[in-house]
Scaffold this motif. Sequence first.
Motif: not given
Length: 93
Positions: A38-52
């Motif tokens: 769950i934490d890994f998926a969250f971090e990946k999604s967070l990075e995606t949003i930040k770089h969108s």
Amino acid sequence: MATHVEHSRLQKAPNRSRVYSPDILPLLQTVLADLADIDFAFEKSLETIKHSPADEERKSEMIASLWRQHREQRAPYIRELAALRERIETTFI
């Protein structure tokens, strides 16, 4: 004769070298692995949003929503960890 009485009391004393249930370790490992996923998926999604390419206001909204989802996803696993901890503590207290 006093020695015999002491010996009898020792035999009736509860066993202090308890071992927790063998199902606790696999459950603990599973819960921790699920939380890590769950934490890994969250971090990946967070990075995606930040770089969108979205504007900062939209990014902030998306990140706030992501944090809410993250807390909701983790909640049952945190409760399970607390229950496992309680089982472990009651075994050794």
